[in-house]
Design a protein around this motif. Structure first.
Motif, PDB file in Angstrom:
ATOM      1  N   ASN A   1     105.173 -37.257 -13.666  1.00 18.89           N
ATOM      2  CA  ASN A   1     105.911 -36.713 -14.810  1.00 18.89           C
ATOM      3  C   ASN A   1     104.974 -36.032 -15.790  1.00 18.89           C
ATOM      4  O   ASN A   1     105.305 -34.987 -16.372  1.00 18.89           O
ATOM      5  CB  ASN A   1     106.682 -37.826 -15.526  1.00 18.89           C
ATOM      6  N   GLN A   2     103.809 -36.650 -15.999  1.00 23.28           N
ATOM      7  CA  GLN A   2     102.843 -36.045 -16.916  1.00 23.28           C
ATOM      8  C   GLN A   2     102.259 -34.766 -16.315  1.00 23.28           C
ATOM      9  O   GLN A   2     102.027 -33.782 -17.035  1.00 23.28           O
ATOM     10  CB  GLN A   2     101.716 -37.038 -17.229  1.00 23.28           C
ATOM     11  N   PHE A   3     102.034 -34.789 -15.012  1.00 26.40           N
ATOM     12  CA  PHE A   3     101.484 -33.605 -14.356  1.00 26.40           C
ATOM     13  C   PHE A   3     102.389 -32.397 -14.550  1.00 26.40           C
ATOM     14  O   PHE A   3     101.929 -31.301 -14.886  1.00 26.40           O
ATOM     15  CB  PHE A   3     101.302 -33.866 -12.857  1.00 26.40           C
ATOM     16  N   VAL A   4     103.683 -32.576 -14.303  1.00 30.28           N
ATOM     17  CA  VAL A   4     104.585 -31.426 -14.326  1.00 30.28           C
ATOM     18  C   VAL A   4     104.643 -30.811 -15.724  1.00 30.28           C
ATOM     19  O   VAL A   4     104.675 -29.570 -15.868  1.00 30.28           O
ATOM     20  CB  VAL A   4     105.990 -31.815 -13.820  1.00 30.28           C
ATOM     21  N   ALA A   5     104.619 -31.625 -16.766  1.00 23.86           N
ATOM     22  CA  ALA A   5     104.648 -31.098 -18.132  1.00 23.86           C
ATOM     23  C   ALA A   5     103.334 -30.405 -18.481  1.00 23.86           C
ATOM     24  O   ALA A   5     103.326 -29.303 -19.045  1.00 23.86           O
ATOM     25  CB  ALA A   5     104.937 -32.219 -19.124  1.00 23.86           C
TER      26      ALA A   5
ATOM     27  N   VAL B   1     101.644 -23.849  -9.181  1.00 23.59           N
ATOM     28  CA  VAL B   1     101.711 -24.480  -7.856  1.00 23.59           C
ATOM     29  C   VAL B   1     101.569 -25.997  -7.985  1.00 23.59           C
ATOM     30  O   VAL B   1     102.341 -26.758  -7.385  1.00 23.59           O
ATOM     31  CB  VAL B   1     100.617 -23.916  -6.926  1.00 23.59           C
ATOM     32  N   MET B   2     100.599 -26.441  -8.784  1.00 23.93           N
ATOM     33  CA  MET B   2     100.402 -27.882  -8.945  1.00 23.93           C
ATOM     34  C   MET B   2     101.602 -28.534  -9.618  1.00 23.93           C
ATOM     35  O   MET B   2     101.982 -29.657  -9.281  1.00 23.93           O
ATOM     36  CB  MET B   2      99.123 -28.140  -9.743  1.00 23.93           C
ATOM     37  N   GLY B   3     102.218 -27.816 -10.566  1.00 25.74           N
ATOM     38  CA  GLY B   3     103.418 -28.355 -11.197  1.00 25.74           C
ATOM     39  C   GLY B   3     104.591 -28.420 -10.241  1.00 25.74           C
ATOM     40  O   GLY B   3     105.368 -29.373 -10.257  1.00 25.74           O
ATOM     41  N   THR B   4     104.704 -27.404  -9.366  1.00 26.88           N
ATOM     42  CA  THR B   4     105.787 -27.366  -8.390  1.00 26.88           C
ATOM     43  C   THR B   4     105.738 -28.563  -7.453  1.00 26.88           C
ATOM     44  O   THR B   4     106.769 -29.125  -7.081  1.00 26.88           O
ATOM     45  CB  THR B   4     105.727 -26.066  -7.572  1.00 26.88           C
ATOM     46  N   PHE B   5     104.520 -28.954  -7.071  1.00 34.29           N
ATOM     47  CA  PHE B   5     104.366 -30.079  -6.147  1.00 34.29           C
ATOM     48  C   PHE B   5     104.076 -31.393  -6.885  1.00 34.29           C
ATOM     49  O   PHE B   5     103.527 -32.323  -6.305  1.00 34.29           O
ATOM     50  CB  PHE B   5     103.260 -29.770  -5.133  1.00 34.29           C
ATOM     51  N   SER B   6     104.456 -31.426  -8.172  1.00 35.34           N
ATOM     52  CA  SER B   6     104.447 -32.679  -8.923  1.00 35.34           C
ATOM     53  C   SER B   6     105.863 -33.228  -9.018  1.00 35.34           C
ATOM     54  O   SER B   6     106.120 -34.381  -8.700  1.00 35.34           O
ATOM     55  CB  SER B   6     103.867 -32.454 -10.327  1.00 35.34           C
ATOM     56  N   LEU B   7     106.786 -32.373  -9.461  1.00 40.62           N
ATOM     57  CA  LEU B   7     108.210 -32.693  -9.504  1.00 40.62           C
ATOM     58  C   LEU B   7     108.979 -31.395  -9.322  1.00 40.62           C
ATOM     59  O   LEU B   7     108.440 -30.310  -9.553  1.00 40.62           O
ATOM     60  CB  LEU B   7     108.599 -33.348 -10.838  1.00 40.62           C
ATOM     61  N   SER B   8     110.230 -31.496  -8.958  1.00 43.75           N
ATOM     62  CA  SER B   8     111.046 -30.296  -8.756  1.00 43.75           C
ATOM     63  C   SER B   8     111.153 -29.461 -10.025  1.00 43.75           C
ATOM     64  O   SER B   8     111.285 -28.240  -9.969  1.00 43.75           O
ATOM     65  CB  SER B   8     112.449 -30.676  -8.276  1.00 43.75           C
ATOM     66  N   GLN B   9     111.077 -30.114 -11.192  1.00 40.91           N
ATOM     67  CA  GLN B   9     111.166 -29.390 -12.451  1.00 40.91           C
ATOM     68  C   GLN B   9     110.027 -28.391 -12.613  1.00 40.91           C
ATOM     69  O   GLN B   9     110.116 -27.474 -13.428  1.00 40.91           O
ATOM     70  CB  GLN B   9     111.165 -30.355 -13.642  1.00 40.91           C
ATOM     71  N   GLY B  10     108.959 -28.579 -11.828  1.00 48.79           N
ATOM     72  CA  GLY B  10     107.843 -27.643 -11.909  1.00 48.79           C
ATOM     73  C   GLY B  10     108.202 -26.235 -11.486  1.00 48.79           C
ATOM     74  O   GLY B  10     107.506 -25.275 -11.827  1.00 48.79           O
ATOM     75  N   LEU B  11     109.304 -26.084 -10.739  1.00 47.18           N
ATOM     76  CA  LEU B  11     109.765 -24.755 -10.349  1.00 47.18           C
ATOM     77  C   LEU B  11     110.106 -23.900 -11.564  1.00 47.18           C
ATOM     78  O   LEU B  11     110.125 -22.668 -11.479  1.00 47.18           O
ATOM     79  CB  LEU B  11     110.991 -24.869  -9.439  1.00 47.18           C
ATOM     80  N   MET B  12     110.368 -24.536 -12.685  1.00 48.53           N
ATOM     81  CA  MET B  12     110.675 -23.807 -13.914  1.00 48.53           C
ATOM     82  C   MET B  12     109.512 -22.915 -14.340  1.00 48.53           C
ATOM     83  O   MET B  12     109.717 -21.890 -14.995  1.00 48.53           O
ATOM     84  CB  MET B  12     111.017 -24.815 -15.014  1.00 48.53           C
ATOM     85  N   SER B  13     108.290 -23.280 -13.957  1.00 47.72           N
ATOM     86  CA  SER B  13     107.116 -22.485 -14.329  1.00 47.72           C
ATOM     87  C   SER B  13     107.227 -21.058 -13.820  1.00 47.72           C
ATOM     88  O   SER B  13     106.802 -20.105 -14.494  1.00 47.72           O
ATOM     89  CB  SER B  13     105.841 -23.136 -13.769  1.00 47.72           C
TER      90      SER B  13
END
Length: 231
Positions: free
Chosen positions: A156-160, A188-200
């Motif tokens: 969770n912290q990674f994606v934010a 890319v790192m956020g995308t493979f942390s949680l699905s919410q990372g796709l927002m980037s």
């Protein structure tokens, strides 16, 4: 008239002192959260963190496979978290405190990035530094103590953190075109942390599109290609 500049110095000095006092107040939540994390964390896997134990065993026995890392958790691909967690497990003999402390570092970095955004805002809006204090308090509120003190919540912290870093790098691209690459890496790192990372990817595309500079078409093409590969 010769003494006029000298008479103005105390006011300038007072303004600088006030700015530093306000900045120190803004940093208090970061320091208080550090005390909270380092004082109350316990070296014990919590809830879903026990899912790491079989992977650590595979790592020790030498039969760890990519499919073990690139698995889904609650519908999200968390290869970034799995890879970093396994690295920490190898380096610390699976001391879960390392994940807790890294989680805090992510929180602190996120607040600092938000403060960097705030500084940019101050160029257009004459807001005092102390105005950032509610942001720091809300982001580091202790109601999210489970996220701070649970290893599995490191994702969770990674994606934010990666989202904020990606957005920050996208904003820098008009003056520093090479920032497109770290922006993609963080996305890319956020995308493979949680699905919410796709927002980037969506936010980054809108930021690059708004620039409308000479290099914008090339940067957009690179961004869209990276988006396609990660989708």
């Amino acid at each position: 008239t010769a003494t006029a500049p000298f008479l103005k110095q105390p006011a300038t000095g007072n303004a600088e002192l006030l700015r530093r006092v306000q900045l120190a107040a803004v940093l208090v939540p970061i320091l208080a959260t550090a005390w909270f994390v380092f004082h109350f964390t316990v070296e014990l896997p919590f809830q879903d963190a026990w899912n790491m134990v079989p992977m650590v065993r595979h790592l020790q026995e030498g039969d760890l496979q990519w499919k073990d890392i690139d698995e889904t958790h609650n519908g999200s691909r968390i290869a970034t978290y799995q890879s970093i967690a396994l690295f920490l497990a190898k380096a610390t003999r699976y001391n879960v405190l390392a994940e807790f402390y890294l989680s805090y570092v992510c929180l602190a970095v996120s607040v600092l990035v938000l403060y960097a955004f705030f500084i940019r805002l101050q160029r257009t809006i004459p807001a005092p530094t102390i105005a950032f204090l509610p942001v720091a308090l809300l982001y580091l509120n202790w109601r999210g103590n489970e996220a701070m003190m649970s290893g599995i919540c490191l994702a969770n912290q990674f994606v934010a953190t990666f989202f904020l870093l990606s957005v920050w790098c996208c904003i820098q691209t008009p003056e520093r075109p090479h920032f497109i690459w770290p922006a993609i890496a963080f996305a890319v790192m956020g995308t493979f942390s949680l699905s919410q990372g796709l927002m980037s990817w969506a936010i980054g595309f809108m930021i690059l599109l708004a620039h409308r500079g000479r290099r914008t078409p090339r940067q957009l093409a690179i961004w869209l290609a990276a988006t396609t590969l990660c989708a």
